[in-house]
Design a protein around this motif. Structure first.
Motif, short mmCIF file in Angstrom:
data_model
loop_
_atom_site.label_atom_id
_atom_site.label_comp_id
_atom_site.label_asym_id
_atom_site.label_seq_id
_atom_site.Cartn_x
_atom_site.Cartn_y
_atom_site.Cartn_z
N ARG A 1 5.66 -3.43 7.25
CA ARG A 1 6.90 -2.66 7.12
C ARG A 1 6.67 -1.40 6.29
O ARG A 1 6.16 -1.47 5.16
CB ARG A 1 7.99 -3.51 6.46
N ASP A 2 6.99 -0.26 6.89
CA ASP A 2 6.97 1.03 6.20
C ASP A 2 8.40 1.27 5.72
O ASP A 2 9.34 1.31 6.51
CB ASP A 2 6.52 2.13 7.17
N HIS A 3 8.57 1.42 4.40
CA HIS A 3 9.91 1.50 3.82
C HIS A 3 10.45 2.93 3.77
O HIS A 3 11.54 3.14 3.23
CB HIS A 3 9.88 0.90 2.41
N GLY A 4 9.73 3.90 4.30
CA GLY A 4 10.23 5.27 4.35
C GLY A 4 10.00 6.02 3.06
O GLY A 4 9.34 5.52 2.14
N PRO A 5 10.51 7.27 2.96
CA PRO A 5 11.47 7.89 3.88
C PRO A 5 10.85 8.65 5.06
O PRO A 5 11.54 9.02 5.99
CB PRO A 5 12.21 8.87 2.98
N ALA A 6 9.53 8.90 5.03
CA ALA A 6 8.93 9.75 6.06
C ALA A 6 9.00 9.11 7.45
O ALA A 6 9.39 9.75 8.42
CB ALA A 6 7.48 10.07 5.69
N GLN A 7 8.61 7.84 7.56
CA GLN A 7 8.58 7.19 8.87
C GLN A 7 8.84 5.69 8.72
O GLN A 7 7.93 4.89 8.90
CB GLN A 7 7.23 7.43 9.56
N PRO A 8 10.06 5.30 8.38
CA PRO A 8 10.34 3.87 8.22
C PRO A 8 10.18 3.13 9.54
O PRO A 8 10.56 3.63 10.60
CB PRO A 8 11.80 3.86 7.75
N GLY B 1 2.63 8.86 2.57
CA GLY B 1 3.24 8.79 1.25
C GLY B 1 4.28 7.70 1.10
O GLY B 1 4.77 7.45 0.00
N ASP B 2 4.65 7.04 2.22
CA ASP B 2 5.64 5.97 2.16
C ASP B 2 5.07 4.72 1.50
O ASP B 2 3.87 4.45 1.58
CB ASP B 2 6.12 5.60 3.57
N ARG B 3 5.97 3.94 0.88
CA ARG B 3 5.58 2.62 0.38
C ARG B 3 5.65 1.63 1.54
O ARG B 3 6.62 1.63 2.31
CB ARG B 3 6.52 2.19 -0.75
N ALA B 4 4.63 0.81 1.70
CA ALA B 4 4.58 -0.14 2.81
C ALA B 4 4.14 -1.50 2.31
O ALA B 4 3.39 -1.61 1.34
CB ALA B 4 3.63 0.36 3.89
N THR B 5 4.62 -2.55 2.97
CA THR B 5 4.25 -3.92 2.63
C THR B 5 3.78 -4.64 3.88
O THR B 5 4.12 -4.26 5.01
CB THR B 5 5.44 -4.68 2.03
N PHE B 6 2.97 -5.70 3.68
CA PHE B 6 2.43 -6.43 4.82
C PHE B 6 2.18 -7.87 4.43
O PHE B 6 2.09 -8.21 3.24
CB PHE B 6 1.13 -5.79 5.32
N GLY B 7 2.05 -8.73 5.43
CA GLY B 7 1.72 -10.13 5.18
C GLY B 7 1.60 -10.88 6.49
O GLY B 7 1.89 -10.35 7.57
N ILE C 1 0.85 -1.18 0.00
CA ILE C 1 0.00 0.00 0.00
C ILE C 1 0.89 1.24 0.00
O ILE C 1 2.10 1.16 0.25
CB ILE C 1 -0.93 0.07 1.24
N THR C 2 0.28 2.37 -0.28
CA THR C 2 0.92 3.66 -0.03
C THR C 2 0.32 4.20 1.26
O THR C 2 -0.89 4.42 1.34
CB THR C 2 0.68 4.64 -1.19
#
Length: 203
Positions: A146-153, A122-128, A117-118
């Motif tokens: 997991r939030d991949h950043g850069p705003a709040q990894p 605005g960060d790209r994030a993944t889940f499972g 998801i976004t």
């Protein structure tokens, strides 16, 4: 004076909880038409105001969706109606504990391929993850976000899965599930989490 009832209570998450504030004068007589301001802090954040009736009572209700810590419900009589508590305006507080729902035997949630998801920042994030309940009621599973950043990894990984409840659509085979548990953020701490899953029947 202002008295809030009940002072303590426990409810299952997603149910409605109500408190009643009673306002009385120095002789113990009910005071009608007084604005009572309510404020909820803790796992859930809510606020509102109600006016006392002829019995000096004002009721405030809200639905708790989050676990983790008790809610504190605070109320004061806003006698000058400026929405701020001033010296001499009576107040009281109550505590609310929320508990997870009972698990559904046989419920199983699989997000084996994960998703992305976004995030709102605005960060790209993944889940499972996965979660299941045996026919005897034993709960197991693991979840990761997991939030991949850069705003709040950040990396959120479950410690325990405590409750999994399912609502199954017997007509089409789709359904909804809610997963509760505790997790670490970036490898430390213990935080309550809630995941709502909706199966739309897509591949």
């Amino acid at each position: 004076t202002l008295t809030l009832e009940p002072t303590t209570d426990t409810n299952q998450v997603d149910s409605e909880h109500c408190v009643t504030a009673t306002v009385e004068d120095e002789s113990g007589n009910p005071v009608p038409d007084v604005t009572v301001v309510f404020d909820v802090t803790g796992s859930n954040i809510e606020s509102g105001s109600e006016t006392t009736n002829d019995d000096g009572e004002a009721e405030f209700c809200y639905t708790g969706q989050l676990l983790g810590q008790d809610d504190t419900i605070r109320a004061f009589a806003d006698t000058d109606e400026d929405s701020n508590q001033d010296a001499g305006e009576p107040f009281d507080a109550a505590t609310k504990t929320w508990t997870p729902p009972a698990s559904t035997p046989g419920c199983e949630v699989l997000i084996t391929d994960g998703g992305r998801i976004t995030a709102a920042n605005g960060d790209r994030a993944t889940f499972g993850g996965n979660a299941k309940v045996s026919e005897t009621g034993r709960v197991s599973g693991q979840q990761e976000y997991r939030d991949h950043g850069p705003a709040q990894p950040m990396r959120v990984k479950s410690i325990t899965v405590t409750s999994v409840s399912c609502i199954i659509d017997t007509g089409g085979g789709n359904g909804e599930a809610t997963i509760f548990g505790t997790a670490r953020i970036d490898g430390s701490g213990s935080y309550a989490f809630r995941i709502d899953v909706d199966d739309n029947g897509e591949p």
